[in-house]
Structure formats: structure tokens, C-alpha cells
Design a protein around this motif. Structure first.
Motif, PDB file in Angstrom:
ATOM      1  N   ASN A 198       0.756  -1.001   0.249  1.00 22.55           N
ATOM      2  CA  ASN A 198      -0.132  -0.042  -0.311  1.00 22.55           C
ATOM      3  C   ASN A 198       0.649   0.972  -0.137  1.00 22.55           C
ATOM      4  O   ASN A 198       0.323   2.389   0.279  1.00 22.55           O
ATOM      5  N   CYS A 199       1.406   1.093  -0.354  1.00 24.45           N
ATOM      6  CA  CYS A 199       2.761   2.171  -0.082  1.00 24.45           C
ATOM      7  C   CYS A 199       2.493   3.036  -1.593  1.00 24.45           C
ATOM      8  O   CYS A 199       2.580   2.916  -2.088  1.00 24.45           O
ATOM      9  N   PRO A 200       2.044   4.184  -1.438  1.00 23.98           N
ATOM     10  CA  PRO A 200       1.548   5.426  -2.265  1.00 23.98           C
ATOM     11  C   PRO A 200       2.879   5.639  -3.526  1.00 23.98           C
ATOM     12  O   PRO A 200       4.304   5.520  -2.694  1.00 23.98           O
ATOM     13  N   SER A 201       2.082   5.477  -4.872  1.00 25.31           N
ATOM     14  CA  SER A 201       3.252   6.031  -5.315  1.00 25.31           C
ATOM     15  C   SER A 201       3.213   7.364  -5.122  1.00 25.31           C
ATOM     16  O   SER A 201       2.699   7.945  -3.820  1.00 25.31           O
ATOM     17  N   MET A 202       4.545   8.181  -6.239  1.00 27.15           N
ATOM     18  CA  MET A 202       4.519   9.651  -6.148  1.00 27.15           C
ATOM     19  C   MET A 202       3.679  10.375  -6.491  1.00 27.15           C
ATOM     20  O   MET A 202       3.061  11.737  -5.783  1.00 27.15           O
ATOM     21  N   LEU A 203       2.965   9.575  -7.233  1.00 20.31           N
ATOM     22  CA  LEU A 203       1.330  10.437  -8.351  1.00 20.31           C
ATOM     23  C   LEU A 203       0.830  10.498  -7.264  1.00 20.31           C
ATOM     24  O   LEU A 203       0.003  10.988  -7.310  1.00 20.31           O
ATOM     25  N   GLU A 204       0.721   9.572  -6.331  1.00 20.00           N
ATOM     26  CA  GLU A 204      -1.015   9.057  -5.298  1.00 20.00           C
ATOM     27  C   GLU A 204      -0.492  11.011  -4.041  1.00 20.00           C
ATOM     28  O   GLU A 204      -1.558  10.891  -3.916  1.00 20.00           O
ATOM     29  N   ARG A 205       0.918  10.480  -3.332  1.00 21.89           N
ATOM     30  CA  ARG A 205       0.631  11.642  -2.919  1.00 21.89           C
ATOM     31  C   ARG A 205       0.518  12.824  -3.546  1.00 21.89           C
ATOM     32  O   ARG A 205      -0.213  13.405  -3.058  1.00 21.89           O
ATOM     33  N   LYS A 206       0.902  13.135  -4.209  1.00 23.51           N
ATOM     34  CA  LYS A 206       0.602  14.638  -4.748  1.00 23.51           C
ATOM     35  C   LYS A 206      -0.774  14.676  -5.382  1.00 23.51           C
ATOM     36  O   LYS A 206      -1.102  16.167  -4.779  1.00 23.51           O
ATOM     37  N   LEU A 207      -1.474  14.108  -5.954  1.00 21.20           N
ATOM     38  CA  LEU A 207      -3.022  14.021  -5.846  1.00 21.20           C
ATOM     39  C   LEU A 207      -3.985  14.107  -4.399  1.00 21.20           C
ATOM     40  O   LEU A 207      -4.362  15.047  -4.452  1.00 21.20           O
ATOM     41  N   GLN A 208      -3.493  13.744  -3.984  1.00 22.77           N
ATOM     42  CA  GLN A 208      -3.423  13.048  -2.128  1.00 22.77           C
ATOM     43  C   GLN A 208      -3.400  15.090  -1.966  1.00 22.77           C
ATOM     44  O   GLN A 208      -3.582  15.790  -1.097  1.00 22.77           O
ATOM     45  N   GLU A 209      -2.076  15.809  -1.961  1.00 24.94           N
ATOM     46  CA  GLU A 209      -1.827  16.569  -1.534  1.00 24.94           C
ATOM     47  C   GLU A 209      -2.523  17.827  -2.422  1.00 24.94           C
ATOM     48  O   GLU A 209      -2.937  18.910  -1.597  1.00 24.94           O
TER      49      GLU A 209
ATOM     50  N   GLU B 230      -5.944  18.519  -0.790  1.00 26.00           N
ATOM     51  CA  GLU B 230      -5.736  19.236   0.871  1.00 26.00           C
ATOM     52  C   GLU B 230      -6.153  20.069   0.159  1.00 26.00           C
ATOM     53  O   GLU B 230      -6.142  21.074   1.196  1.00 26.00           O
ATOM     54  N   GLU B 231      -4.607  20.865  -0.564  1.00 25.68           N
ATOM     55  CA  GLU B 231      -4.756  22.253  -0.419  1.00 25.68           C
ATOM     56  C   GLU B 231      -6.259  22.886  -1.521  1.00 25.68           C
ATOM     57  O   GLU B 231      -6.159  23.824  -0.510  1.00 25.68           O
ATOM     58  N   GLU B 232      -6.669  21.995  -2.455  1.00 26.82           N
ATOM     59  CA  GLU B 232      -8.246  22.525  -2.380  1.00 26.82           C
ATOM     60  C   GLU B 232      -9.031  22.548  -1.608  1.00 26.82           C
ATOM     61  O   GLU B 232     -10.416  22.933  -2.030  1.00 26.82           O
ATOM     62  N   GLY B 233      -8.574  21.661  -0.777  1.00 30.28           N
ATOM     63  CA  GLY B 233      -9.926  21.562   0.498  1.00 30.28           C
ATOM     64  C   GLY B 233     -10.793  20.798  -0.246  1.00 30.28           C
ATOM     65  O   GLY B 233     -12.431  20.172   0.256  1.00 30.28           O
ATOM     66  N   LYS B 234     -10.608  19.807  -1.119  1.00 32.25           N
ATOM     67  CA  LYS B 234     -11.561  18.741  -1.787  1.00 32.25           C
ATOM     68  C   LYS B 234     -11.146  17.671  -1.325  1.00 32.25           C
ATOM     69  O   LYS B 234     -10.229  16.919  -0.314  1.00 32.25           O
ATOM     70  N   GLU B 235     -12.012  16.400  -0.956  1.00 33.42           N
ATOM     71  CA  GLU B 235     -11.884  14.914   0.085  1.00 33.42           C
ATOM     72  C   GLU B 235     -11.572  13.975  -1.170  1.00 33.42           C
ATOM     73  O   GLU B 235     -11.372  14.064  -2.522  1.00 33.42           O
ATOM     74  N   TYR B 236     -10.590  13.160  -0.850  1.00 31.22           N
ATOM     75  CA  TYR B 236      -9.802  13.163  -2.186  1.00 31.22           C
ATOM     76  C   TYR B 236      -9.803  11.146  -1.736  1.00 31.22           C
ATOM     77  O   TYR B 236     -10.219  10.346  -0.548  1.00 31.22           O
TER      78      TYR B 236
END
Length: 164
Positions: free
Chosen positions: A137-148, A151-157
Motif C-alpha cells: 500500500n506504499c503510495p506512488s509519488m503520483l498518488e501522494r501528489k494527487l492527495q496533497e 488537500e490544498e484545494e479542500g477537496k476529499e481525496y
């Protein structure tokens, strides 16, 4: 660069005394580190960048006789069927999917053949694959960037792939 060298030096010291065919894990400087050694004392290390900056990548290394080889020339045959060449720059969708394939294979493997420059270096028979449950379940860097970004946009990930 100095931070990466310090991290690698710390990991090499910590790898000196590994139990053959038993996964071990610990965390250091934002990385979840999974390591396993073969009966001939060659150590495979998979480092998941789980909390460090997304500017850093995941790492996969093989230690042979106190020398460390990076992912660049490594490949793996998992359970005599699946050949996988690691990718650690997981910022694209394709590399992200490839990373999940590799980490899932390690987490479920009964036999890992490790090749360096297409030459079989060692074979590992993991005795405790349950320790690597979180590795798949180690997130890829793509997944981490999408999550960040969410969060910055205040949307549910919502993860792009199911976890577990």
C-alpha cells in the motif's frame, strides 16, 4: 544530496546484521524501510517514501559484499513466474502502476530471485510475508501528489486505486 548520503549510510549500518529470509522493517527520515537477506548474506532493501518530501523517490537496493547496487540494473523473478524490473520514479500513471505491481509481488512472494545486470545474484525465500502488508500500500509519488493537491484545494481525496 547530503541528506540522501546520510540516509544511505545509516541504512547500510543498520543492514549489517539481518536474519536470512525474514523481512524486517523500520522507519527512518520519512521512509518505511523493508529489508530481507538471503542465506548468502545479500540484502535486498525496499524503501518507501511514505512521509518525506515528494521531491524524493522510492529506493530499491541490493547489498553484496558491503557494496550497494541501486535499482537501475536490478530485476526480479517472483515465484518462478513474474519478471519485474523496478521503477522508483513513480510520478507517471504507468510507473505508478508498475510500482504497485512490484510492491504487491514482494508482499506476496514465496520466492524472490534477484538479478543484477541479468545475472542471478541470490534467491530469497521470505518466511514472514505478512510483515510487508503495508509495503503493497506504499503510495506512488503520483498518488501522494494527487492527495496533497486535493488537500490544498479542500477537496476529499479518493485514491485512484483500492488500498489493501
Amino acid at each position: 544530496m547530503k541528506k540522501i548520503i546520510t540516509l544511505l549510510a545509516t541504512l547500510n549500518i543498520a543492514s549489517a546484521y539481518a536474519t536470512p529470509n525474514m523481512w524486517e522493517n523500520h522507519s527512518i527520515k520519512g521512509y518505511d524501510v523493508y529489508k530481507i537477506s538471503s542465506s548468502d548474506n545479500k540484502i535486498l532493501r525496499v524503501m518507501c517514501n511514505s512521509a518525506s518530501s515528494t521531491d524524493f523517490i522510492h529506493l530499491i537496493e541490493l547489498d553484496i559484499n558491503e557494496k550497494t547496487y541501486s535499482h537501475i540494473n536490478l530485476s526480479f523473478v517472483i515465484d518462478d513466474t513474474e519478471v519485474i524490473t523496478p521503477t522508483i520514479d513513480t510520478i507517471t500513471y504507468t510507473d505508478s502502476e508498475h510500482w504497485y505491481k512490484l510492491t504487491s509481488a514482494f508482499a506476496n512472494a514465496n520466492k524472490i530471485e534477484v538479478y543484477y545486470k541479468n545475472k542471478l545474484e541470490t534467491t530469497i525465500y521470505p518466511q514472514n510475508p505478512q510483515l510487508t502488508y503495508d509495503l503493497k500500500n506504499c503510495p506512488s509519488m503520483l498518488e501522494r501528489k494527487l492527495q496533497e493537491q486535493s488537500e490544498e484545494e479542500g477537496k476529499e481525496y479518493i485514491p485512484s486505486r483500492p488500498l489493501g
